[in-house]
Design an enzyme around this catalytic site. Structure first.
Site, PDB file in Angstrom:
ATOM      1  CG  ASP A  40     -37.160   7.223  93.083  1.00 54.12           C
ATOM      2  OD1 ASP A  40     -36.620   7.177  91.962  1.00 54.12           O
ATOM      3  OD2 ASP A  40     -36.550   7.584  94.114  1.00 54.12           O
ATOM      4  CG  ASN A  88     -37.208  14.009  87.232  1.00 49.93           C
ATOM      5  OD1 ASN A  88     -38.363  13.639  87.455  1.00 49.93           O
ATOM      6  ND2 ASN A  88     -36.203  13.703  88.050  1.00 49.93           N
TER       7      ASN A  88
END
Ligand code: V0D
Length: 261
Positions: A40, A88
């Site tokens: 991330d 996502n």
């Protein structure tokens, strides 16, 4: 000029030494067997530099390569990488399209290296929902490393932890309905075997960069006793030194699995 070069050389030398030193300090007898990582902070890394988010995702690939090499050198058995979650898809269309091409791009360059290094590529998540060409590249990589016997490189792609659990419940209830399994035979062990991770052991260590302090629907069942390690470093800046530091910290912790020792 001479003085400048002297200091530059010293600086590089010192940095390398630190990495080697850390490597030596990791106790090879107490390694985590399975390390899970949430890759991330790529978009934010780019935005901080005034670059498009896409540049961050690409920069994340070089961090990925470094960590694969380091894990391999240490003798870690499994690494699971959170590449793309079921959530996502909510990102801008352009970003999703770009991300969907990354596995192909990555594998085109790296598959040779992965094969040579005896690495086994696996995936967890729902591959059926992703673009055909991406699927094809991934399935080819999985097939061409199937006979390998070394480290397992497990990509969580279009993965969601709750969806995985529901999937296991559906598979199990079907087996019960069809009489292939008795309802009172359902144990934690049986349940685990119906998850995407199947026979892969649960992670010993989870690393999450980028400063977020959440699990974000990653390996919900499997993380029950996992040691968690967070850093504010963004994924593109993550390197061997941070990885080794995470493992050293893990080795200092006392794992009790709910007992008292
Ligand atoms: C972007 C940093 C490799 C994280 C690394 C779309 C964000 C680069 C893969 C990959 C991504 C996936 C499956 C596979 C082989 C490689 C990947 C995504 C993003 C998700 F079988 N890098 N990579 N997948 N990034």
């Amino acid at each position: 000029m001479g003085v400048y070069l002297y200091f530059r050389v010293m600086k590089v030398d010192k940095r390398q030494k630190r990495e080697e030193e850390l490597f030596r300090e990791v106790s090879k007898g107490k390694l985590p067997e399975h390390v899970a990582i949430i890759m991330d902070g790529n978009g934010r890394w780019a935005q901080k530099r005034g670059l498009p988010r896409l540049a961050g995702h690409r920069a994340g690939i070089s961090a990925l390569k470094k960590i694969i090499t380091c894990a391999q050198e240490l003798g870690i058995k499994v690494i699971t990488l959170y590449a793309f979650s079921t959530e996502n898809w909510k990102r801008p269309k352009r970003e999703v399209e770009f991300l969907m091409r990354l596995p192909e791009e990555y594998l085109e360059k790296e598959l040779g290296f992965l094969i040579e290094n005896n690495i086994v590529i696996k995936t967890i998540g729902d591959l059926d929902e992703i673009p055909g060409l991406t699927q094809k590249a991934i399935r080819k990589a999985v097939a061409s490393t199937k006979q390998n016997t070394g480290m397992i490189l497990n990509f969580a792609f279009n993965y969601g932890g709750r969806a995985e659990i529901i999937g296991a419940v559906k598979k199990i209830s079907r087996e019960v309905l069809e009489g292939r399994l008795q309802w009172d035979e359902i144990t934690e062990e049986i349940f685990s075997k119906h998850l995407y991770t199947g026979s892969i052991p649960d992670p010993d260590l989870l690393i999450r960069p980028s400063g977020e302090l959440r699990i974000s629907n990653f390996l919900l069942w499997q993380l029950a006793y996992t040691e968690l390690w967070f850093t504010r470093v963004m994924w593109p800046d993550f390197n061997k030194k941070y990885f080794l530091k995470a493992i050293k910290d893990y080795q200092k912790r006392e794992r009790r699995f709910g007992g008292i020792l």
